[in-house]
Structure formats: C-alpha cells, structure tokens
Scaffold this active site. Structure first.
Site, mmCIF file in Angstrom:
data_model
loop_
_atom_site.group_PDB
_atom_site.id
_atom_site.type_symbol
_atom_site.label_atom_id
_atom_site.label_comp_id
_atom_site.label_asym_id
_atom_site.label_seq_id
_atom_site.Cartn_x
_atom_site.Cartn_y
_atom_site.Cartn_z
ATOM 1 N N GLN A 11 -6.158 8.571 -4.567
ATOM 2 C CA GLN A 11 -5.713 9.318 -3.374
ATOM 3 C C GLN A 11 -6.546 10.578 -3.166
ATOM 4 O O GLN A 11 -7.070 10.830 -2.085
ATOM 5 C CB GLN A 11 -4.256 9.743 -3.548
ATOM 6 C CG GLN A 11 -3.280 8.611 -3.719
ATOM 7 C CD GLN A 11 -1.864 9.119 -3.682
ATOM 8 O OE1 GLN A 11 -1.225 9.060 -2.627
ATOM 9 N NE2 GLN A 11 -1.363 9.645 -4.778
ATOM 10 N N ASP A 34 -14.782 4.900 -17.982
ATOM 11 C CA ASP A 34 -13.375 4.746 -18.368
ATOM 12 C C ASP A 34 -12.955 5.904 -19.274
ATOM 13 O O ASP A 34 -13.626 6.186 -20.270
ATOM 14 C CB ASP A 34 -13.195 3.400 -19.093
ATOM 15 C CG ASP A 34 -11.722 3.043 -19.274
ATOM 16 O OD1 ASP A 34 -10.905 3.952 -19.541
ATOM 17 O OD2 ASP A 34 -11.396 1.856 -19.156
ATOM 18 N N LEU A 35 -11.849 6.549 -18.942
ATOM 19 C CA LEU A 35 -11.366 7.687 -19.745
ATOM 20 C C LEU A 35 -11.126 7.305 -21.206
ATOM 21 O O LEU A 35 -11.160 8.170 -22.080
ATOM 22 C CB LEU A 35 -10.053 8.226 -19.156
ATOM 23 C CG LEU A 35 -10.131 8.871 -17.772
ATOM 24 C CD1 LEU A 35 -8.730 9.251 -17.292
ATOM 25 C CD2 LEU A 35 -11.042 10.086 -17.794
ATOM 26 N N ALA A 58 -6.846 9.883 -14.221
ATOM 27 C CA ALA A 58 -5.792 10.241 -15.177
ATOM 28 C C ALA A 58 -4.953 9.008 -15.468
ATOM 29 O O ALA A 58 -4.980 8.034 -14.711
ATOM 30 C CB ALA A 58 -4.898 11.333 -14.592
ATOM 31 N N ASP A 100 2.100 19.806 -11.871
ATOM 32 C CA ASP A 100 3.333 20.606 -11.919
ATOM 33 C C ASP A 100 4.221 20.190 -13.103
ATOM 34 O O ASP A 100 5.105 20.944 -13.511
ATOM 35 C CB ASP A 100 4.110 20.444 -10.608
ATOM 36 C CG ASP A 100 4.376 18.991 -10.257
ATOM 37 O OD1 ASP A 100 3.470 18.142 -10.468
ATOM 38 O OD2 ASP A 100 5.482 18.681 -9.781
ATOM 39 N N TYR A 123 3.784 12.800 -20.599
ATOM 40 C CA TYR A 123 2.740 13.021 -19.585
ATOM 41 C C TYR A 123 2.434 14.504 -19.438
ATOM 42 O O TYR A 123 1.274 14.923 -19.465
ATOM 43 C CB TYR A 123 3.220 12.433 -18.243
ATOM 44 C CG TYR A 123 2.358 12.818 -17.060
ATOM 45 C CD1 TYR A 123 1.055 12.340 -16.933
ATOM 46 C CD2 TYR A 123 2.857 13.656 -16.052
ATOM 47 C CE1 TYR A 123 0.270 12.691 -15.840
ATOM 48 C CE2 TYR A 123 2.075 14.015 -14.964
ATOM 49 C CZ TYR A 123 0.787 13.523 -14.861
ATOM 50 O OH TYR A 123 0.013 13.884 -13.780
ATOM 51 N N LYS A 127 -1.121 16.448 -20.228
ATOM 52 C CA LYS A 127 -1.888 17.188 -19.205
ATOM 53 C C LYS A 127 -2.059 18.651 -19.621
ATOM 54 O O LYS A 127 -3.118 19.239 -19.397
ATOM 55 C CB LYS A 127 -1.200 17.083 -17.840
ATOM 56 C CG LYS A 127 -1.180 15.691 -17.243
ATOM 57 C CD LYS A 127 -2.551 15.164 -16.858
ATOM 58 C CE LYS A 127 -2.968 15.594 -15.477
ATOM 59 N NZ LYS A 127 -4.215 14.906 -15.030
HETATM 60 N N1 LIG Z 1 -0.016 11.636 -7.647
HETATM 61 C C1 LIG Z 1 0.701 12.720 -7.887
HETATM 62 O O1 LIG Z 1 1.828 12.859 -7.404
HETATM 63 C C2 LIG Z 1 0.139 13.834 -8.726
HETATM 64 C C3 LIG Z 1 0.890 15.003 -8.914
HETATM 65 C C4 LIG Z 1 0.359 16.035 -9.673
HETATM 66 C C5 LIG Z 1 -0.897 15.880 -10.251
HETATM 67 N N2 LIG Z 1 -1.588 14.722 -10.080
HETATM 68 C C6 LIG Z 1 -2.900 14.592 -10.710
HETATM 69 O O2 LIG Z 1 -3.844 14.498 -9.656
HETATM 70 C C7 LIG Z 1 -4.954 13.697 -10.078
HETATM 71 C C8 LIG Z 1 -5.290 12.666 -9.017
HETATM 72 O O3 LIG Z 1 -4.141 11.893 -8.778
HETATM 73 P P1 LIG Z 1 -4.122 10.772 -7.622
HETATM 74 O O4 LIG Z 1 -2.783 10.813 -7.004
HETATM 75 O O5 LIG Z 1 -5.338 10.850 -6.765
HETATM 76 O O6 LIG Z 1 -4.208 9.462 -8.547
HETATM 77 P P2 LIG Z 1 -4.494 7.955 -8.120
HETATM 78 O O7 LIG Z 1 -4.443 7.777 -6.645
HETATM 79 O O8 LIG Z 1 -3.607 7.106 -8.980
HETATM 80 O O9 LIG Z 1 -6.004 7.736 -8.585
HETATM 81 C C9 LIG Z 1 -6.344 7.747 -9.946
HETATM 82 C C10 LIG Z 1 -7.801 7.408 -10.080
HETATM 83 O O10 LIG Z 1 -8.129 7.392 -11.477
HETATM 84 C C11 LIG Z 1 -8.722 6.138 -11.804
HETATM 85 N N3 LIG Z 1 -8.358 5.819 -13.174
HETATM 86 C C12 LIG Z 1 -7.139 5.499 -13.667
HETATM 87 N N4 LIG Z 1 -7.209 5.284 -14.988
HETATM 88 C C13 LIG Z 1 -8.504 5.484 -15.342
HETATM 89 C C14 LIG Z 1 -9.224 5.398 -16.557
HETATM 90 N N5 LIG Z 1 -8.618 5.053 -17.709
HETATM 91 N N6 LIG Z 1 -10.540 5.673 -16.552
HETATM 92 C C15 LIG Z 1 -11.177 5.999 -15.404
HETATM 93 N N7 LIG Z 1 -10.560 6.064 -14.206
HETATM 94 C C16 LIG Z 1 -9.250 5.813 -14.189
HETATM 95 C C17 LIG Z 1 -8.176 5.165 -10.787
HETATM 96 O O11 LIG Z 1 -9.026 4.049 -10.670
HETATM 97 P P3 LIG Z 1 -8.376 2.567 -10.484
HETATM 98 O O12 LIG Z 1 -7.409 2.676 -9.362
HETATM 99 O O13 LIG Z 1 -9.559 1.713 -10.218
HETATM 100 O O14 LIG Z 1 -7.691 2.278 -11.792
HETATM 101 C C18 LIG Z 1 -8.170 6.034 -9.526
HETATM 102 O O15 LIG Z 1 -9.467 6.089 -8.967
HETATM 103 C C19 LIG Z 1 -4.588 13.179 -11.467
HETATM 104 O O16 LIG Z 1 -5.149 14.024 -12.442
HETATM 105 C C20 LIG Z 1 -3.077 13.333 -11.525
HETATM 106 O O17 LIG Z 1 -2.616 13.522 -12.858
HETATM 107 C C21 LIG Z 1 -1.107 13.706 -9.329
#
Ligand SMILES: NC(=O)c1ccc[n+]([C@@H]2O[C@H](COP(=O)([O-])OP(=O)(O)OC[C@H]3O[C@@H](n4cnc5c(N)ncnc54)[C@H](OP(=O)(O)O)[C@@H]3O)[C@@H](O)[C@H]2O)c1
Length: 282
Positions: A11, A34-35, A58, A100, A123, A127
């Site tokens: 996203q 890959d992480l 993540a 958060d 989680y 983080k």
């Molecule tokens: N979403 C929330 O509500 C939220 C809230 C607070 C903080 N955050 C933080 O914001 C950041 C971005 O979140 P987002 O919502 O954009 O997440 P997202 O839409 O789920 O995207 C996660 C990305 O990470 C990739 N990924 C997942 N596992 C991986 C791995 N092991 N190695 C390499 N790449 C990997 C995914 O690739 P694939 O799809 O190809 O697996 C995708 O491109 C993260 O750090 C998250 O912790 C998110």
C-alpha cells in the site's frame, strides 16, 4: 535521488513509486529481496547503488506474529538491523517504517515521539526492536511510525477497511464496527508525500506521520459512508466482542509533533478518507 525501495508492491510502497516522481526508484519484488534472507542484502544494495533505502516491507499480520514471534523479530528487527549496518557502512540514508502498535494504548491524547513505548503484542515488540536497532548507530536513519494505513494497492484480496465498509453497505449487509478503539487512520498517498518532504530535510531520527486527529473506527466508517453518499446504519460494538490472538492498543492515535516542527503537515483523517474515496473512484 536514487532510491532502493523494499515493499514496493504494498500500500505505502505503491504510493511512493507513484508520488516520488522526480526520483529514480529501484523496487525489487519480495522474492528478490526477502527480509528473511539478510545475508543477501549487501549484494542487492551494492547492485542498486542507492543514496537512500526505504523499507516499507514488514511481517505485519499482528495475529500471525503472536504465534511466530521469532519470525516477527527476524523480519521486523533483525532484517532492519542488517539494513542499518550496510547503510551505515556505505553512507547510505535509511528510512524504515514502524507502527502505532509500539504503544500500550493507555493514553487519552495522541502519542508523541517522546512518549514511552510499551508494546503489548509480539508484532509491537518486534517493530520497537527494529526501531532501536535502526537508530542505534546514530547515523543517517529515519524511523517513521504510522497508523492504520489504507491505500489503493491493498495487498490482501479483501481490500481495505474502507472498501469493506462501502461494499457491505452497498450490498445492504449489516455492518458492525468497534467504537471503543481510537487511532489515526492514514491514507498511504498522504503518507508518501510527507515521507518525501522528510527525506529532503536530512533531519534524521524518530518521527510520527499519520493523518491528523484521533477518531474511533466507528466514526471513521460513518464518515466513509457519508463521503461515498451512502445512507446505511452501522452498529457500534465493543472491541471486547472481537476475539483475536494478539492484544491491540485501545488508543493509538499519533501526534506528528516533530514533523510539524519541520513544517511538514499531513491532512486531517477525514481529508484522508475523502482523498482515498476520490482517488479510488468509490
Ligand atoms: N497497514 C497498516 O495498517 C500499518 C499500520 C502501521 C504501520 N504499518 C507499517 O507500514 C509499513 C507498510 O505497510 P503497508 O500497509 O504498505 O503493507 P503492505 O501493503 O502489506 O505491503 C507490504 C510489502 O512488504 C512486502 N513483504 C512482505 N513480507 C516480505 C518479506 N519477508 N520480504 C520482503 N518483502 C516483504 C510485500 O510484498 P508481497 O505482497 O509481494 O509479499 C509488500 O510489498 C510496514 O512497515 C508496516 O509495519 C502498517
């Protein structure tokens, strides 16, 4: 700027690719960076030769992390430390995204950067560990906590919370939403622009970046329906009615105190959902 972007299909990563239009962005797919394979990071970073690494990847399924804390620590902390070490060694700036969920939720006003982090889930612990490891070298690192991210490229097939609420209302289905959990839901497009402004400053350190204003998920859902022009009732429920493996903070709104001191302002939460509905054509 030449940027290596991890998590570029997600996203936030998708919005960075779309909105950092003046930058040269290299965004390897998950399988190529890959992480869980930190031993491969050095070669991949050398090949991309970036000035900035942005980590939006993540392991953030909060309930799965609770069952697999060692995987949560590997992806969200050990991998971030490995990125930090390589970036520090090569004088590359690092921006990594946190959450958060490092807070316990006992607050009654939006959390600032200097409030005590006390995570209540695996989680959140992973983080917070990633934050500390990214910042421990005191180098060119930004750690940015955000909250309740929703964007045009939701990775799960069911879409975002806003998509689900609007779809259920249009289908005439009953909608139940918690009214005792308060956050700062954040539109990924707005966050991407704030992050770009931040990296321009070179003021490294820990930041909060979220759409402004605390709001309950109930009020957020009601606003989304209003903005989409749908009249449909929502039943308020308590989070205690919702059983999950991991505990979550009841209050996790964030105050962007340090960003605002740099003159970087995000729109309010209701402007975030309005922009999302418009951009997605909902
Ligand atoms: N979403 C929330 O509500 C939220 C809230 C607070 C903080 N955050 C933080 O914001 C950041 C971005 O979140 P987002 O919502 O954009 O997440 P997202 O839409 O789920 O995207 C996660 C990305 O990470 C990739 N990924 C997942 N596992 C991986 C791995 N092991 N190695 C390499 N790449 C990997 C995914 O690739 P694939 O799809 O190809 O697996 C995708 O491109 C993260 O750090 C998250 O912790 C998110």
């Amino acid at each position: 700027m030449r940027v290596l972007l991890l998590g570029g299909s997600g996203q936030l990563g998708s919005e960075i690719r779309a909105r950092w239009s003046g930058d040269e962005i290299v965004a390897p797919p998950h399988a190529a960076f890959d992480l869980f394979e930190p031993e491969r990071f050095a070669d991949a970073i050398a090949a991309a030769s970036p000035e900035l690494v942005v980590n939006c990847a993540a392991f953030h399924n909060v309930d799965e992390c609770e069952h697999a804390p060692e995987r949560a620590l590997a992806a969200n902390a050990i991998a971030v430390d490995a990125l930090g070490a390589i970036c520090a060694q090569r004088d590359i700036a690092l921006l990594t995204i946190s959450t958060d969920y490092v807070f316990d939720g006992d607050a009654n006003r939006p959390y600032r950067e200097d409030d005590c982090a006390r995570p209540i889930s695996a989680y959140g612990v992973s983080k917070l560990a990633g934050e500390l490891l990214a910042l421990r070298r005191g180098g060119n690192a930004y750690v940015v906590r955000t909250c309740g991210v929703y964007g045009l490229h939701a990775s799960r097939s069911k879409g975002t919370f806003v998509d689900r609420v609007i779809a259920q209302a249009r289908a005439g289905e009953p909608i139940r939403v918690v009214n005792d959990v308060v956050a700062s839901p954040t539109y990924a497009g707005h966050l991407a622009l704030a992050l770009r402004a931040l990296v321009e400053t070179r003021a490294y350190g820990l930041y909060h970046a979220a759409n402004v204003g605390p709001v309950s998920w109930y009020d957020f859902a009601a606003k989304a329906l209003e903005l989409a022009g749908i009249a449909h009732p929502i039943e308020p429920i308590s989070a205690s009615a919702w059983k999950a493996a991991a505990r979550r903070p009841a209050y996790s709104a964030l105050a962007n105190a340090k960003l605002e001191r740099l003159g970087i302002r995000l729109p309010r939460w209701d402007e975030g959902v309005a922009a999302y509905i418009q951009d997605k054509g909902l």
